[in-house]
Design an enzyme around this catalytic site. Structure first.
Site, PDB file in Angstrom:
ATOM      1  N   TYR A 126      32.037  37.362  34.641  1.00  0.00           N
ATOM      2  CA  TYR A 126      32.764  37.905  35.787  1.00  0.00           C
ATOM      3  C   TYR A 126      32.214  39.258  36.233  1.00  0.00           C
ATOM      4  O   TYR A 126      32.936  40.044  36.862  1.00  0.00           O
ATOM      5  CB  TYR A 126      34.252  38.020  35.450  1.00  0.00           C
ATOM      6  N   LYS A 175      40.746  27.040  32.178  1.00  0.00           N
ATOM      7  CA  LYS A 175      41.049  28.346  31.580  1.00  0.00           C
ATOM      8  C   LYS A 175      42.030  28.216  30.404  1.00  0.00           C
ATOM      9  O   LYS A 175      42.643  27.156  30.204  1.00  0.00           O
ATOM     10  CB  LYS A 175      41.600  29.269  32.680  1.00  0.00           C
ATOM     11  N   ARG A 226      45.852  23.829  40.772  1.00  0.00           N
ATOM     12  CA  ARG A 226      46.601  25.079  40.570  1.00  0.00           C
ATOM     13  C   ARG A 226      48.079  24.919  40.935  1.00  0.00           C
ATOM     14  O   ARG A 226      48.950  25.478  40.267  1.00  0.00           O
ATOM     15  CB  ARG A 226      45.937  26.216  41.346  1.00  0.00           C
ATOM     16  N   GLU A 230      25.804  30.226  37.206  1.00  0.00           N
ATOM     17  CA  GLU A 230      26.846  30.017  36.195  1.00  0.00           C
ATOM     18  C   GLU A 230      26.476  28.889  35.235  1.00  0.00           C
ATOM     19  O   GLU A 230      26.805  28.935  34.048  1.00  0.00           O
ATOM     20  CB  GLU A 230      28.188  29.728  36.893  1.00  0.00           C
ATOM     21  N   ARG A 242      36.433  23.070  44.676  1.00  0.00           N
ATOM     22  CA  ARG A 242      37.315  24.146  45.175  1.00  0.00           C
ATOM     23  C   ARG A 242      38.552  23.551  45.855  1.00  0.00           C
ATOM     24  O   ARG A 242      39.653  24.092  45.740  1.00  0.00           O
ATOM     25  CB  ARG A 242      36.555  25.048  46.156  1.00  0.00           C
ATOM     26  N   THR A 301      43.614  30.478  44.977  1.00  0.00           N
ATOM     27  CA  THR A 301      43.595  31.320  43.768  1.00  0.00           C
ATOM     28  C   THR A 301      45.010  31.587  43.251  1.00  0.00           C
ATOM     29  O   THR A 301      45.262  31.505  42.050  1.00  0.00           O
ATOM     30  CB  THR A 301      42.918  32.669  44.099  1.00  0.00           C
ATOM     31  N   PHE A 328      41.646  44.011  38.960  1.00  0.00           N
ATOM     32  CA  PHE A 328      42.136  42.983  38.033  1.00  0.00           C
ATOM     33  C   PHE A 328      41.113  42.608  36.967  1.00  0.00           C
ATOM     34  O   PHE A 328      41.367  41.727  36.157  1.00  0.00           O
ATOM     35  CB  PHE A 328      42.580  41.736  38.814  1.00  0.00           C
ATOM     36  N   ASN A 373      45.592  30.954  36.148  1.00  0.00           N
ATOM     37  CA  ASN A 373      45.562  29.993  37.256  1.00  0.00           C
ATOM     38  C   ASN A 373      44.735  28.736  36.962  1.00  0.00           C
ATOM     39  O   ASN A 373      44.149  28.137  37.855  1.00  0.00           O
ATOM     40  CB  ASN A 373      45.163  30.675  38.570  1.00  0.00           C
ATOM     41  N   HIS A 398      38.616  27.666  36.943  1.00  0.00           N
ATOM     42  CA  HIS A 398      37.600  28.390  37.706  1.00  0.00           C
ATOM     43  C   HIS A 398      36.678  27.356  38.337  1.00  0.00           C
ATOM     44  O   HIS A 398      36.411  26.326  37.732  1.00  0.00           O
ATOM     45  CB  HIS A 398      36.761  29.299  36.792  1.00  0.00           C
TER      46      HIS A 398
HETATM   47  P1  RTP Z   1      37.728  31.681  40.056  1.00  0.00           P
HETATM   48  O1  RTP Z   1      36.573  32.603  40.294  1.00  0.00           O
HETATM   49  O2  RTP Z   1      38.430  31.897  38.725  1.00  0.00           O
HETATM   50  O3  RTP Z   1      37.380  30.254  40.312  1.00  0.00           O
HETATM   51  O4  RTP Z   1      38.867  31.997  41.133  1.00  0.00           O
HETATM   52  P2  RTP Z   1      38.710  32.325  42.668  1.00  0.00           P
HETATM   53  O5  RTP Z   1      37.280  32.171  43.110  1.00  0.00           O
HETATM   54  O6  RTP Z   1      39.748  31.519  43.363  1.00  0.00           O
HETATM   55  O7  RTP Z   1      39.115  33.845  42.696  1.00  0.00           O
HETATM   56  P3  RTP Z   1      38.215  35.161  42.575  1.00  0.00           P
HETATM   57  O8  RTP Z   1      38.463  35.993  43.779  1.00  0.00           O
HETATM   58  O9  RTP Z   1      36.806  34.807  42.233  1.00  0.00           O
HETATM   59  O10 RTP Z   1      38.872  35.909  41.343  1.00  0.00           O
HETATM   60  C1  RTP Z   1      38.580  35.525  40.012  1.00  0.00           C
HETATM   61  C2  RTP Z   1      39.866  35.431  39.219  1.00  0.00           C
HETATM   62  O11 RTP Z   1      40.437  36.734  39.099  1.00  0.00           O
HETATM   63  C3  RTP Z   1      41.843  36.634  39.130  1.00  0.00           C
HETATM   64  N1  RTP Z   1      42.368  37.410  40.234  1.00  0.00           N
HETATM   65  N2  RTP Z   1      43.400  38.168  40.117  1.00  0.00           N
HETATM   66  N3  RTP Z   1      45.521  39.969  40.612  1.00  0.00           N
HETATM   67  C4  RTP Z   1      44.691  39.643  41.603  1.00  0.00           C
HETATM   68  O12 RTP Z   1      44.798  40.079  42.716  1.00  0.00           O
HETATM   69  C5  RTP Z   1      43.617  38.720  41.312  1.00  0.00           C
HETATM   70  N4  RTP Z   1      42.704  38.314  42.166  1.00  0.00           N
HETATM   71  C6  RTP Z   1      41.906  37.469  41.481  1.00  0.00           C
HETATM   72  C7  RTP Z   1      42.206  35.185  39.323  1.00  0.00           C
HETATM   73  O13 RTP Z   1      42.524  34.637  38.054  1.00  0.00           O
HETATM   74  C8  RTP Z   1      40.946  34.575  39.880  1.00  0.00           C
HETATM   75  O14 RTP Z   1      40.864  33.213  39.542  1.00  0.00           O
HETATM   76 MG    MG Z   2      35.684  33.130  42.114  1.00  0.00          MG
END
Ligand code: RTP
Ligand code: MG
Length: 141
Positions: free
Chosen positions: A51, A11, A104, A128, A87, A93, A59, A114, A117
């Site tokens: 997304y 990112k 991370r 994707e 992962r 996250t 968010f 963070n 992705h």
């Molecule tokens: P990613 O998709 O980026 O690999 O991350 P992830 O699976 O660990 O998390 P995901 O639930 O898919 O959320 C995508 C991205 O959104 C941001 N986020 N912010 N403020 C919040 O509560 C929140 N929750 C998620 C994070 O940057 C996350 O990587």
């Molecule tokens: Mg995700």
């Protein structure tokens, strides 16, 4: 064990910190191979489309703004259990909850910025990958 492919995105925060090579080393040391890669400054439309699954989340706007704030490095990783392995390397996250030694924990600032992705399933990995790469851009090796 299954040979899988997954999408990884370094990112804007991690690209700005100049740690692309250090993150690639994590992939390589875990036995994941880069079989496609491109650096790209995403348009708003590209980030929103990528997304789209999070469109209704509170968010979403902040996430899109962040993802277009600078270039990202996008790669397809191939290896045994690549989806789960990536992962695991990424960590939780929220970097405050990420296990020591994960990408991370070591490079992320916050839940928004963070560092990386990673696709969360084999099915999403395929979706994707097609979102960012033509089939001819993949280099199996
Ligand atoms: P990613 O998709 O980026 O690999 O991350 P992830 O699976 O660990 O998390 P995901 O639930 O898919 O959320 C995508 C991205 O959104 C941001 N986020 N912010 N403020 C919040 O509560 C929140 N929750 C998620 C994070 O940057 C996350 O990587
Ligand atoms: Mg995700």
């Amino acid at each position: 064990m299954a040979l899988e492919r997954t999408i990884s995105i370094i990112k804007p925060d991690a690209v700005a910190k100049n740690v692309v090579g250090q993150i690639y080393a994590r992939f390589e040391n875990a036995g994941l191979k880069v079989v496609a890669a491109k650096m790209k400054h995403l348009s708003r439309r590209e980030a929103e489309g990528f997304y789209a699954v999070h469109r209704e989340r509170p968010f979403f706007n902040a996430l899109v703004e962040f993802m277009i704030s600078g270039p990202v490095m996008i790669q397809v990783l191939e290896g045994e259990n690549a989806v789960a392995k990536n992962r695991e390397l990424m960590g939780a996250t929220n970097p405050k909850e990420a296990a020591a030694g994960t990408i991370r924990a070591d490079f992320a600032q916050s839940i928004d910025a963070n560092a990386v992705h990673g696709s969360d399933s084999l099915e999403n990995a395929a979706i994707e990958t097609a979102y960012f790469f033509a089939a001819t851009e993949l280099c199996p090796r």
